[in-house]
Every structure is written in structure tokens, then in C-alpha cells.
Scaffold this motif. Structure first.
Motif, PDB file in Angstrom:
ATOM      1  N   ALA A  73      -8.754  11.705  -0.488  1.00 40.92           N
ATOM      2  CA  ALA A  73      -9.859  12.072  -1.381  1.00 40.92           C
ATOM      3  C   ALA A  73      -9.409  11.900  -2.817  1.00 40.92           C
ATOM      4  O   ALA A  73      -8.328  12.350  -3.188  1.00 40.92           O
ATOM      5  CB  ALA A  73     -10.285  13.513  -1.135  1.00 40.92           C
ATOM      6  N   SER A  74     -10.241  11.230  -3.592  1.00 39.88           N
ATOM      7  CA  SER A  74      -9.906  10.953  -4.986  1.00 39.88           C
ATOM      8  C   SER A  74     -11.175  10.988  -5.826  1.00 39.88           C
ATOM      9  O   SER A  74     -12.288  11.042  -5.296  1.00 39.88           O
ATOM     10  CB  SER A  74      -9.246   9.570  -5.080  1.00 39.88           C
ATOM     11  OG  SER A  74      -8.954   9.243  -6.431  1.00 39.88           O
ATOM     12  N   ALA A  75     -11.012  10.962  -7.140  1.00 38.19           N
ATOM     13  CA  ALA A  75     -12.183  10.857  -7.999  1.00 38.19           C
ATOM     14  C   ALA A  75     -12.836   9.487  -7.841  1.00 38.19           C
ATOM     15  O   ALA A  75     -14.056   9.357  -7.941  1.00 38.19           O
ATOM     16  CB  ALA A  75     -11.796  11.091  -9.463  1.00 38.19           C
ATOM     17  N   HIS A  76     -12.036   8.459  -7.557  1.00 36.14           N
ATOM     18  CA  HIS A  76     -12.563   7.098  -7.527  1.00 36.14           C
ATOM     19  C   HIS A  76     -12.199   6.380  -6.232  1.00 36.14           C
ATOM     20  O   HIS A  76     -11.155   6.625  -5.649  1.00 36.14           O
ATOM     21  CB  HIS A  76     -12.044   6.319  -8.737  1.00 36.14           C
ATOM     22  CG  HIS A  76     -12.486   6.946 -10.028  1.00 36.14           C
ATOM     23  ND1 HIS A  76     -13.798   6.932 -10.437  1.00 36.14           N
ATOM     24  CD2 HIS A  76     -11.808   7.641 -10.969  1.00 36.14           C
ATOM     25  CE1 HIS A  76     -13.902   7.580 -11.584  1.00 36.14           C
ATOM     26  NE2 HIS A  76     -12.708   8.025 -11.934  1.00 36.14           N
ATOM     27  N   ARG A  77     -13.059   5.447  -5.829  1.00 34.61           N
ATOM     28  CA  ARG A  77     -12.929   4.898  -4.495  1.00 34.61           C
ATOM     29  C   ARG A  77     -11.712   4.007  -4.311  1.00 34.61           C
ATOM     30  O   ARG A  77     -11.139   3.975  -3.218  1.00 34.61           O
ATOM     31  CB  ARG A  77     -14.206   4.155  -4.094  1.00 34.61           C
ATOM     32  CG  ARG A  77     -14.470   2.840  -4.812  1.00 34.61           C
ATOM     33  CD  ARG A  77     -15.843   2.321  -4.407  1.00 34.61           C
ATOM     34  NE  ARG A  77     -16.159   1.014  -4.954  1.00 34.61           N
ATOM     35  CZ  ARG A  77     -16.544   0.773  -6.207  1.00 34.61           C
ATOM     36  NH1 ARG A  77     -16.649   1.765  -7.064  1.00 34.61           N
ATOM     37  NH2 ARG A  77     -16.832  -0.451  -6.597  1.00 34.61           N
ATOM     38  N   HIS A  78     -11.298   3.286  -5.334  1.00 33.38           N
ATOM     39  CA  HIS A  78     -10.196   2.346  -5.113  1.00 33.38           C
ATOM     40  C   HIS A  78      -8.900   3.090  -4.779  1.00 33.38           C
ATOM     41  O   HIS A  78      -8.128   2.649  -3.929  1.00 33.38           O
ATOM     42  CB  HIS A  78     -10.019   1.415  -6.314  1.00 33.38           C
ATOM     43  CG  HIS A  78     -11.185   0.491  -6.484  1.00 33.38           C
ATOM     44  ND1 HIS A  78     -11.553  -0.407  -5.498  1.00 33.38           N
ATOM     45  CD2 HIS A  78     -12.068   0.334  -7.478  1.00 33.38           C
ATOM     46  CE1 HIS A  78     -12.622  -1.068  -5.905  1.00 33.38           C
ATOM     47  NE2 HIS A  78     -12.962  -0.632  -7.100  1.00 33.38           N
ATOM     48  N   ALA A  79      -8.670   4.222  -5.427  1.00 32.02           N
ATOM     49  CA  ALA A  79      -7.478   5.015  -5.126  1.00 32.02           C
ATOM     50  C   ALA A  79      -7.533   5.541  -3.692  1.00 32.02           C
ATOM     51  O   ALA A  79      -6.536   5.507  -2.963  1.00 32.02           O
ATOM     52  CB  ALA A  79      -7.354   6.169  -6.113  1.00 32.02           C
ATOM     53  N   ALA A  80      -8.702   6.017  -3.280  1.00 27.68           N
ATOM     54  CA  ALA A  80      -8.828   6.574  -1.925  1.00 27.68           C
ATOM     55  C   ALA A  80      -8.609   5.487  -0.875  1.00 27.68           C
ATOM     56  O   ALA A  80      -7.911   5.695   0.130  1.00 27.68           O
ATOM     57  CB  ALA A  80     -10.202   7.227  -1.749  1.00 27.68           C
ATOM     58  N   PHE A  81      -9.185   4.301  -1.088  1.00 31.99           N
ATOM     59  CA  PHE A  81      -8.990   3.200  -0.134  1.00 31.99           C
ATOM     60  C   PHE A  81      -7.523   2.777  -0.078  1.00 31.99           C
ATOM     61  O   PHE A  81      -6.936   2.623   1.000  1.00 31.99           O
ATOM     62  CB  PHE A  81      -9.845   1.989  -0.535  1.00 31.99           C
ATOM     63  CG  PHE A  81     -11.230   1.980   0.041  1.00 31.99           C
ATOM     64  CD1 PHE A  81     -11.433   1.923   1.415  1.00 31.99           C
ATOM     65  CD2 PHE A  81     -12.345   2.005  -0.794  1.00 31.99           C
ATOM     66  CE1 PHE A  81     -12.722   1.897   1.943  1.00 31.99           C
ATOM     67  CE2 PHE A  81     -13.637   1.990  -0.269  1.00 31.99           C
ATOM     68  CZ  PHE A  81     -13.820   1.935   1.102  1.00 31.99           C
ATOM     69  N   ALA A  82      -6.931   2.566  -1.253  1.00 33.40           N
ATOM     70  CA  ALA A  82      -5.555   2.051  -1.282  1.00 33.40           C
ATOM     71  C   ALA A  82      -4.595   3.049  -0.643  1.00 33.40           C
ATOM     72  O   ALA A  82      -3.709   2.668   0.133  1.00 33.40           O
ATOM     73  CB  ALA A  82      -5.145   1.752  -2.733  1.00 33.40           C
ATOM     74  N   ALA A  83      -4.778   4.337  -0.937  1.00 30.29           N
ATOM     75  CA  ALA A  83      -3.865   5.339  -0.393  1.00 30.29           C
ATOM     76  C   ALA A  83      -3.998   5.433   1.132  1.00 30.29           C
ATOM     77  O   ALA A  83      -2.997   5.560   1.845  1.00 30.29           O
ATOM     78  CB  ALA A  83      -4.141   6.698  -1.043  1.00 30.29           C
ATOM     79  N   ALA A  84      -5.216   5.354   1.643  1.00 29.05           N
ATOM     80  CA  ALA A  84      -5.398   5.434   3.098  1.00 29.05           C
ATOM     81  C   ALA A  84      -4.746   4.238   3.790  1.00 29.05           C
ATOM     82  O   ALA A  84      -4.094   4.371   4.837  1.00 29.05           O
ATOM     83  CB  ALA A  84      -6.892   5.505   3.446  1.00 29.05           C
ATOM     84  N   GLU A  85      -4.897   3.067   3.206  1.00 29.33           N
ATOM     85  CA  GLU A  85      -4.313   1.875   3.815  1.00 29.33           C
ATOM     86  C   GLU A  85      -2.774   1.939   3.749  1.00 29.33           C
ATOM     87  O   GLU A  85      -2.085   1.588   4.705  1.00 29.33           O
ATOM     88  CB  GLU A  85      -4.851   0.627   3.095  1.00 29.33           C
ATOM     89  CG  GLU A  85      -4.811  -0.580   3.988  1.00 29.33           C
ATOM     90  CD  GLU A  85      -5.738  -1.693   3.519  1.00 29.33           C
ATOM     91  OE1 GLU A  85      -6.419  -1.547   2.485  1.00 29.33           O
ATOM     92  OE2 GLU A  85      -5.766  -2.722   4.218  1.00 29.33           O
ATOM     93  N   PHE A  86      -2.263   2.380   2.614  1.00 28.37           N
ATOM     94  CA  PHE A  86      -0.822   2.583   2.452  1.00 28.37           C
ATOM     95  C   PHE A  86      -0.280   3.546   3.513  1.00 28.37           C
ATOM     96  O   PHE A  86       0.719   3.261   4.184  1.00 28.37           O
ATOM     97  CB  PHE A  86      -0.593   3.135   1.037  1.00 28.37           C
ATOM     98  CG  PHE A  86       0.770   3.700   0.773  1.00 28.37           C
ATOM     99  CD1 PHE A  86       1.810   2.876   0.359  1.00 28.37           C
ATOM    100  CD2 PHE A  86       1.012   5.065   0.905  1.00 28.37           C
ATOM    101  CE1 PHE A  86       3.067   3.412   0.092  1.00 28.37           C
ATOM    102  CE2 PHE A  86       2.264   5.603   0.642  1.00 28.37           C
ATOM    103  CZ  PHE A  86       3.294   4.774   0.240  1.00 28.37           C
ATOM    104  N   LEU A  87      -0.955   4.671   3.686  1.00 24.43           N
ATOM    105  CA  LEU A  87      -0.487   5.664   4.654  1.00 24.43           C
ATOM    106  C   LEU A  87      -0.480   5.094   6.068  1.00 24.43           C
ATOM    107  O   LEU A  87       0.463   5.298   6.835  1.00 24.43           O
ATOM    108  CB  LEU A  87      -1.362   6.924   4.582  1.00 24.43           C
ATOM    109  CG  LEU A  87      -1.138   7.783   3.340  1.00 24.43           C
ATOM    110  CD1 LEU A  87      -2.228   8.835   3.209  1.00 24.43           C
ATOM    111  CD2 LEU A  87       0.239   8.451   3.387  1.00 24.43           C
ATOM    112  N   MET A  88      -1.535   4.359   6.426  1.00 27.54           N
ATOM    113  CA  MET A  88      -1.587   3.776   7.769  1.00 27.54           C
ATOM    114  C   MET A  88      -0.484   2.739   7.974  1.00 27.54           C
ATOM    115  O   MET A  88       0.152   2.696   9.025  1.00 27.54           O
ATOM    116  CB  MET A  88      -2.955   3.140   8.028  1.00 27.54           C
ATOM    117  CG  MET A  88      -3.999   4.115   8.521  1.00 27.54           C
ATOM    118  SD  MET A  88      -3.417   5.169   9.873  1.00 27.54           S
ATOM    119  CE  MET A  88      -2.923   3.925  11.077  1.00 27.54           C
ATOM    120  N   ASP A  89      -0.258   1.900   6.970  1.00 30.41           N
ATOM    121  CA  ASP A  89       0.796   0.883   7.111  1.00 30.41           C
ATOM    122  C   ASP A  89       2.148   1.559   7.353  1.00 30.41           C
ATOM    123  O   ASP A  89       2.933   1.126   8.203  1.00 30.41           O
ATOM    124  CB  ASP A  89       0.853  -0.009   5.864  1.00 30.41           C
ATOM    125  CG  ASP A  89      -0.301  -1.015   5.832  1.00 30.41           C
ATOM    126  OD1 ASP A  89      -0.988  -1.174   6.855  1.00 30.41           O
ATOM    127  OD2 ASP A  89      -0.506  -1.636   4.776  1.00 30.41           O
TER     128      ASP A  89
END
Lengths: 85, 156, 156, 85
Positions: B98-114
Motif C-alpha cells: 500500500a502506497s500513496a501512488h500506484r507505481h510504488a505499490a506495483f513495483a514493491a509487490a513485484e520486487f517482493l514476489m521475485d
């Protein structure tokens, strides 16, 4: 000094045990040394560690290279590459 | 930040509600859910068993989660990974960012999964209809996916 | 593929369950939820109103969704966008993408959100605590986010 | 021929109406022509279309450029840049 050795996934299945406490001789200084030493303990170990290049090592629950020192190790784990998620 | 390794299933909606409750500074929530597919390598799968390294697994995931928070401005995150016996269609893993902005939320989720795929100590054993079991080999492509984050510039 | 423009709230867990039920070929489900933040441009927000272009909005979203399915191998997708009056913490938009593999699901969800921000006919009017309302200006950064998909190679 | 004209967001607020049916003269061939023609209809239109460069146009519910032909238009919409999501 006695160290807890843990095995996971097919390493566990091949050694036939999840964990054991072992007194390591002084010449075992790295994970690779320990693998070589374990392979002499019996055919089940020889099979579990037949391809040491695919075995991953963790010392005190942290990933380490097989060439890293075991100094200070209280718990050493051997397992295949992880496949989570 | 929260990490759970558990046998029980999870409910995405309930987890997101609990994670975001009381936050007025969240604008974007991304969830990733990994599920068991009904086939593996072209053969039907009847069930799989997930093994982990109690203690190290939780610590490793928490470390990765903390790293995500240093890379991206996240208001909240949650990682749940199931262990034990699972069947096709079952949930395996949930990542919520969860973030204020979508790009951070997307990037962090993908990073965590990788990273979960390549660093967290989980092992999958798959069983086919006949009950024959085989440990899943690590995928080369997952290692590639993780490497692309090394040297990444941080805020995304 | 499914598109809904509605006043009502949604439940992420229930939507994912309905979308993926009966699919044994899904391994990865990504959701994006956009929510109303409690401030805008540094000032507290008391509520916002979302207006849309009935007919065109649904058609435009369905077109974007179909394009996502041509770019990535998706088993299922869902887009819900709320309209009407919303308050801080309320859900605004839900995008769900389901694929055999996680990279396709992530990329498609991000693609859909970038396009929803820049192409789908929705307009936000924000009200501060005093009841003064202002229409939200389009963000330059959102247009940039959309342009990066133009000329992208397809399968991700 | 009568065409339905629709206004959204602050264009709607400034014109004071959500939609209207208008008979367009033959010289109105593009969205830009229509904006110029509408601006002469009264001060509320002049204000709504004071900055035509920020106005978006849709013909028959599809985005078009302001310079595109209105031939075949049954419904024409004017609105600010979208801000969804």
C-alpha cells in the motif's frame, strides 16, 4: 563443539533425517568441507550430497556461500535451491 | 509490516481491509496472489506440499519486506505464505503493498514476489494423479527476475 | 473479461473468488485498488465526486481490457470503477488480472491502470472541508506512464 | 441535421447544461469549428470554451482530434482531460 545440522526437501529425504547434532572435527572449516565430511558418513549422505554444486548452505539461518567460514556456527542447514511463491 | 507463514487459507479482501484500516494516506493497494495450477510440466497435478525452514523463513521474508520499504514509499505491507498440503486452485502466497501512488505499490509487490521465489526458504513437492512425487526445480527465469532489482535505483 | 461502472462499493476477496472460480490454469492473480486519500495538494479532502460518460466509459474500458488480452496471456480480468460521491478511505477502482504466470498479471494490471488514468472518461471533483470544490487536473506523469506502453513488444 | 451535444465536468458546469440537440450549419466541419461556433452562442459558452486547447472531443463516443471531421456524427461530447482511477 556440537552444532545442529538441518536438512530440508530432498536433502532431508535422502539423508533420512530432518536434523542432528554433530561434533565437527577441526579440519571442517567451511560448508564445502562439511559436505565432504558428511559424504563419508554413509551411503545416504553420499547420495544426498552427490551433487554438492546444487546444495545451498545457511549458517545460523542466513544464506552463505559454501566456501564461507563456519566459525561461530550454531546451526547449519543444507537444502536445494528454493522454490517458494 | 507483517509476515505470516501459516497452514490456513487467507481472504484477500479481509486482509486488505485490516491492513489499510485507519490509513487516510493510502491511494493505491496492490495484491498478488499465487495459486496452485492444475498441471505442472504438461502433467495433471493432484496436490503439492510446501516445506519451509521455520525461523529462517520468517526472518528472510521480514528482511526482504524491510528492504522494499527502504526502496519505495510504502504505507503498509503484508506477506502471507502457506505451507503444508495444497490442491489445485488453492492459494499459496499473498503479497499486499500500500502506497500513496500506484507505481510504488506495483513495483514493491513485484520486487517482493521475485525475492520470495528465489531467496525465501520454501520447497515445493508436487504429486501427480498416481501419487508419484517430485521436488520442483528452481527456475532460471526467477533468478533473472530477481537480479534485475540488484542495482535498481530505489524510489520507483 | 468484465467491466462495471457502479455507485456501490466492491469486495476484493469476493471479486477475485468469483473471477477465478473453476479455473485450474491460473497461477497468479494481481489486484489493484485505488482509494481516496485524505488530502490533495497538501489540503485536507472531505469528499470527491466522480463523473463519467455513460456508454462511452464502459466501451472505452472494454476496449482497453481487450487490448490487454492481446498483449498478455490472461485467463481472466475484471475492472470496476465507482462513480458518485466518495470519501477518504473509500475504494475508487479495482483492476484484477489473472494469468498462468506472475509477470503477465503484473504487467497487464499496471497497463490497465495507466490507461484508466489517461483514456477512460472519468472526472474527479474534490471538495475541501469548507465545501469548496475543484476539478482535478490531469497529471502529466500519468500521460508519461501511458506512453511507455505505446510500441511495447506485447508479451511481457 | 440535429446532433446531440454533450458536456462533462467543468465544461458542463460552465455551459450550464449536460446536453442539448443542435442543428449545425454546413460550415461546421470539425470539432474545432464547432467550438468556435458554440463560443458565439453566449457568454457561458465563451467561458466554457475559453481555452479550446484543453478541451477533449469525442464523436459517437470515441476520442477524436479537434481537427477530425464531424461527418457522420450523431453525438459529440466536449470535456476536460480525464482524471479517472
Amino acid at each position: 563443539m556440537s552444532v545442529k545440522i538441518r536438512y530440508f526437501a530432498w536433502v532431508r529425504e535422502k539423508t533420512g533425517k530432518a536434523e542432528e547434532d554433530l561434533d565437527l572435527p577441526a579440519e571442517v572449516k567451511t560448508g564445502a568441507d562439511l559436505i565432504a565430511w558428511l559424504k563419508d558418513r554413509g551411503p545416504e549422505y553420499a547420495e544426498a550430497f552427490a551433487r554438492p554444486e546444487v546444495i545451498r548452505v545457511a549458517v545460523n539461518q542466513q544464506h552463505v556461500k559454501a566456501t564461507a567460514s563456519l566459525a561461530g556456527a550454531r546451526e547449519i542447514a543444507f537444502f536445494p535451491p528454493v522454490t517458494g511463491g | 509490516m507483517s509476515v505470516r507463514v501459516q497452514v490456513e487459507d487467507f481472504d484477500i479482501g479481509a486482509e486488505v481491509r485490516a491492513l489499510t484500516a485507519g490509513h487516510a494516506d493510502i491511494g493505491a493497494v496492490v495484491t498478488f496472489t499465487g495459486t496452485v495450477r492444475g498441471e505442472s510440466g504438461g502433467k495433471p497435478l493432484s496436490r503439492m506440499t510446501l516445506e519451509h525452514y521455520p525461523g529462517m523463513t520468517e526472518r528472510e521474508i521480514a528482511r526482504i519486506e524491510a528492504e522494499a520499504h527502504t526502496r519505495w514509499p510504502l504505507q503498509a505491507s503484508l506477506i502471507i505464505h502457506r505451507v503444508g498440503t495444497l490442491r489445485p486452485g488453492d492459494n499459496i502466497v499473498l503479497v499486499v503493498t500500500a502506497s500513496a501512488h500506484r507505481h510504488a505499490a506495483f513495483a514493491a509487490a513485484e520486487f517482493l514476489m521475485d525475492y520470495l521465489k528465489t531467496r525465501a526458504p520454501f520447497w515445493k513437492k508436487e504429486e501427480d494423479a498416481g501419487g508419484a512425487g517430485a521436488w520442483v526445480d528452481a527456475r532460471e527465469s526467477d533468478d533473472h527476475a530477481t537480479r534485475r532489482w540488484q542495482g535498481a535505483t530505489g524510489k520507483g
